[in-house]
Design a protein around this motif. Structure first.
Motif, PDB file in Angstrom:
ATOM      1  N   TRP A   2       0.837  -1.193   0.000  1.00 61.55           N
ATOM      2  CA  TRP A   2       0.000   0.000   0.000  1.00 61.55           C
ATOM      3  C   TRP A   2       0.876   1.249   0.000  1.00 61.55           C
ATOM      4  O   TRP A   2       1.959   1.260   0.594  1.00 61.55           O
ATOM      5  CB  TRP A   2      -0.906  -0.003   1.225  1.00 61.55           C
ATOM      6  N   GLU A   3       0.407   2.291  -0.657  1.00 56.11           N
ATOM      7  CA  GLU A   3       1.098   3.580  -0.689  1.00 56.11           C
ATOM      8  C   GLU A   3       0.502   4.483   0.380  1.00 56.11           C
ATOM      9  O   GLU A   3      -0.708   4.508   0.580  1.00 56.11           O
ATOM     10  CB  GLU A   3       0.940   4.243  -2.055  1.00 56.11           C
ATOM     11  N   GLY A   4       1.340   5.222   1.054  1.00 54.78           N
ATOM     12  CA  GLY A   4       0.900   6.124   2.109  1.00 54.78           C
ATOM     13  C   GLY A   4       1.603   5.771   3.406  1.00 54.78           C
ATOM     14  O   GLY A   4       2.463   4.895   3.446  1.00 54.78           O
ATOM     15  N   VAL A   5       1.245   6.464   4.455  1.00 50.75           N
ATOM     16  CA  VAL A   5       1.850   6.240   5.765  1.00 50.75           C
ATOM     17  C   VAL A   5       0.744   6.017   6.775  1.00 50.75           C
ATOM     18  O   VAL A   5      -0.214   6.796   6.840  1.00 50.75           O
ATOM     19  CB  VAL A   5       2.711   7.458   6.185  1.00 50.75           C
ATOM     20  N   PHE A  28      -8.900   6.964   6.411  1.00 46.05           N
ATOM     21  CA  PHE A  28      -9.038   6.914   7.864  1.00 46.05           C
ATOM     22  C   PHE A  28      -9.377   8.314   8.365  1.00 46.05           C
ATOM     23  O   PHE A  28      -8.778   9.292   7.933  1.00 46.05           O
ATOM     24  CB  PHE A  28      -7.732   6.444   8.512  1.00 46.05           C
ATOM     25  N   LYS A  29     -10.328   8.380   9.281  1.00 48.10           N
ATOM     26  CA  LYS A  29     -10.782   9.679   9.786  1.00 48.10           C
ATOM     27  C   LYS A  29     -10.452   9.829  11.265  1.00 48.10           C
ATOM     28  O   LYS A  29     -10.318   8.844  11.990  1.00 48.10           O
ATOM     29  CB  LYS A  29     -12.291   9.819   9.549  1.00 48.10           C
ATOM     30  N   GLU A  30     -10.331  11.064  11.685  1.00 42.74           N
ATOM     31  CA  GLU A  30      -9.964  11.387  13.061  1.00 42.74           C
ATOM     32  C   GLU A  30     -10.955  10.821  14.071  1.00 42.74           C
ATOM     33  O   GLU A  30     -10.586  10.517  15.207  1.00 42.74           O
ATOM     34  CB  GLU A  30      -9.867  12.911  13.208  1.00 42.74           C
ATOM     35  N   ASP A  31     -12.212  10.624  13.683  1.00 40.44           N
ATOM     36  CA  ASP A  31     -13.238  10.126  14.619  1.00 40.44           C
ATOM     37  C   ASP A  31     -13.234   8.599  14.753  1.00 40.44           C
ATOM     38  O   ASP A  31     -14.189   8.008  15.227  1.00 40.44           O
ATOM     39  CB  ASP A  31     -14.628  10.622  14.206  1.00 40.44           C
ATOM     40  N   LYS A  32     -12.154   7.944  14.294  1.00 38.50           N
ATOM     41  CA  LYS A  32     -11.936   6.495  14.398  1.00 38.50           C
ATOM     42  C   LYS A  32     -12.831   5.681  13.465  1.00 38.50           C
ATOM     43  O   LYS A  32     -13.069   4.506  13.678  1.00 38.50           O
ATOM     44  CB  LYS A  32     -12.082   5.997  15.841  1.00 38.50           C
ATOM     45  N   THR A  33     -13.317   6.311  12.399  1.00 39.60           N
ATOM     46  CA  THR A  33     -14.058   5.604  11.362  1.00 39.60           C
ATOM     47  C   THR A  33     -13.202   5.597  10.097  1.00 39.60           C
ATOM     48  O   THR A  33     -12.229   6.349   9.977  1.00 39.60           O
ATOM     49  CB  THR A  33     -15.418   6.255  11.056  1.00 39.60           C
ATOM     50  N   THR A  70      -6.224  -6.020   8.879  1.00 40.50           N
ATOM     51  CA  THR A  70      -5.150  -5.484   9.711  1.00 40.50           C
ATOM     52  C   THR A  70      -4.002  -5.017   8.832  1.00 40.50           C
ATOM     53  O   THR A  70      -3.546  -5.755   7.959  1.00 40.50           O
ATOM     54  CB  THR A  70      -4.645  -6.542  10.705  1.00 40.50           C
ATOM     55  N   PHE A  71      -3.552  -3.798   9.084  1.00 38.85           N
ATOM     56  CA  PHE A  71      -2.406  -3.231   8.388  1.00 38.85           C
ATOM     57  C   PHE A  71      -1.284  -3.009   9.390  1.00 38.85           C
ATOM     58  O   PHE A  71      -1.529  -2.802  10.580  1.00 38.85           O
ATOM     59  CB  PHE A  71      -2.766  -1.866   7.776  1.00 38.85           C
ATOM     60  N   ILE A  72      -0.061  -3.052   8.891  1.00 40.63           N
ATOM     61  CA  ILE A  72       1.094  -2.732   9.725  1.00 40.63           C
ATOM     62  C   ILE A  72       2.013  -1.809   8.933  1.00 40.63           C
ATOM     63  O   ILE A  72       2.149  -1.955   7.714  1.00 40.63           O
ATOM     64  CB  ILE A  72       1.841  -4.011  10.190  1.00 40.63           C
ATOM     65  N   GLY A  73       2.586  -0.850   9.640  1.00 37.40           N
ATOM     66  CA  GLY A  73       3.544   0.051   9.020  1.00 37.40           C
ATOM     67  C   GLY A  73       4.952  -0.386   9.405  1.00 37.40           C
ATOM     68  O   GLY A  73       5.229  -0.649  10.570  1.00 37.40           O
ATOM     69  N   ALA A  74       5.832  -0.497   8.397  1.00 38.17           N
ATOM     70  CA  ALA A  74       7.215  -0.901   8.653  1.00 38.17           C
ATOM     71  C   ALA A  74       8.116  -0.243   7.620  1.00 38.17           C
ATOM     72  O   ALA A  74       7.849  -0.336   6.414  1.00 38.17           O
ATOM     73  CB  ALA A  74       7.352  -2.419   8.582  1.00 38.17           C
ATOM     74  N   ASP A  75       9.161   0.397   8.080  1.00 37.33           N
ATOM     75  CA  ASP A  75      10.133   1.032   7.187  1.00 37.33           C
ATOM     76  C   ASP A  75       9.465   1.929   6.150  1.00 37.33           C
ATOM     77  O   ASP A  75       9.753   1.852   4.956  1.00 37.33           O
ATOM     78  CB  ASP A  75      10.984  -0.036   6.476  1.00 37.33           C
ATOM     79  N   ASP A  76       8.533   2.770   6.601  1.00 37.62           N
ATOM     80  CA  ASP A  76       7.822   3.707   5.727  1.00 37.62           C
ATOM     81  C   ASP A  76       7.024   3.018   4.628  1.00 37.62           C
ATOM     82  O   ASP A  76       6.776   3.589   3.575  1.00 37.62           O
ATOM     83  CB  ASP A  76       8.780   4.733   5.118  1.00 37.62           C
ATOM     84  N   LYS A  77       6.634   1.765   4.870  1.00 39.18           N
ATOM     85  CA  LYS A  77       5.789   1.025   3.938  1.00 39.18           C
ATOM     86  C   LYS A  77       4.564   0.535   4.698  1.00 39.18           C
ATOM     87  O   LYS A  77       4.576   0.428   5.913  1.00 39.18           O
ATOM     88  CB  LYS A  77       6.550  -0.158   3.348  1.00 39.18           C
ATOM     89  N   VAL A  78       3.490   0.236   3.979  1.00 39.78           N
ATOM     90  CA  VAL A  78       2.252  -0.248   4.597  1.00 39.78           C
ATOM     91  C   VAL A  78       1.926  -1.617   3.997  1.00 39.78           C
ATOM     92  O   VAL A  78       1.899  -1.783   2.776  1.00 39.78           O
ATOM     93  CB  VAL A  78       1.080   0.721   4.337  1.00 39.78           C
ATOM     94  N   PHE A  79       1.704  -2.592   4.880  1.00 44.55           N
ATOM     95  CA  PHE A  79       1.374  -3.938   4.455  1.00 44.55           C
ATOM     96  C   PHE A  79       0.038  -4.366   5.067  1.00 44.55           C
ATOM     97  O   PHE A  79      -0.239  -4.072   6.234  1.00 44.55           O
ATOM     98  CB  PHE A  79       2.450  -4.931   4.916  1.00 44.55           C
ATOM     99  N   CYS A  80      -0.770  -5.079   4.282  1.00 39.33           N
ATOM    100  CA  CYS A  80      -1.969  -5.706   4.807  1.00 39.33           C
ATOM    101  C   CYS A  80      -1.525  -7.084   5.289  1.00 39.33           C
ATOM    102  O   CYS A  80      -1.067  -7.911   4.500  1.00 39.33           O
ATOM    103  CB  CYS A  80      -3.041  -5.837   3.726  1.00 39.33           C
ATOM    104  N   ILE A  81      -1.639  -7.339   6.600  1.00 44.19           N
ATOM    105  CA  ILE A  81      -1.147  -8.601   7.131  1.00 44.19           C
ATOM    106  C   ILE A  81      -2.262  -9.568   7.489  1.00 44.19           C
ATOM    107  O   ILE A  81      -2.002 -10.718   7.823  1.00 44.19           O
ATOM    108  CB  ILE A  81      -0.224  -8.389   8.350  1.00 44.19           C
ATOM    109  N   GLU A  82      -3.513  -9.102   7.428  1.00 45.18           N
ATOM    110  CA  GLU A  82      -4.623  -9.998   7.747  1.00 45.18           C
ATOM    111  C   GLU A  82      -5.900  -9.469   7.122  1.00 45.18           C
ATOM    112  O   GLU A  82      -6.160  -8.274   7.118  1.00 45.18           O
ATOM    113  CB  GLU A  82      -4.805 -10.070   9.269  1.00 45.18           C
TER     114      GLU A  82
END
Length: 86
Positions: A2-5, A28-33, A70-82
């Motif tokens: 995924w692109e972005g942070v 993703f929104k500030e209100d957790k939605t 579920t997404f995880i951020g690692a080394d300025d990259k975004v991965f979908c892990i689940e």
């Protein structure tokens, strides 16, 4: 990938993934939605809404239909892990 942070705080942010002629976007929104859209040939073909939680570098999204992604951020990259659809 995924692109972005992924943010470690609740704020407006977007990640995208381009698969051929499809663009997958999580807003993703500030209100957790969040809003997830799939666009193909410049037309929205799927929309999903839900809530998300941040746990360290993980972002867990739960749709109104119960789909968990579920997404995880690692080394300025975004991965979908689940992706769980019951």
């Amino acid at each position: 990938m995924w692109e972005g942070v992924l943010s470690i705080t609740y704020k407006d942010t977007t990640i995208t993934n381009i698969l051929g002629d499809m663009i997958l976007t999580y807003n993703f929104k500030e209100d957790k939605t969040y809003e997830y859209t799939v666009t193909s040939n410049n037309k929205i073909v799927h929309t999903e809404n839900g809530t998300y939680t941040i746990n360290g570098k993980k972002v867990v999204c739960t749709s109104e239909e119960g789909i968990v992604t579920t997404f995880i951020g690692a080394d300025d990259k975004v991965f979908c892990i689940e992706y769980v659809k019951e």
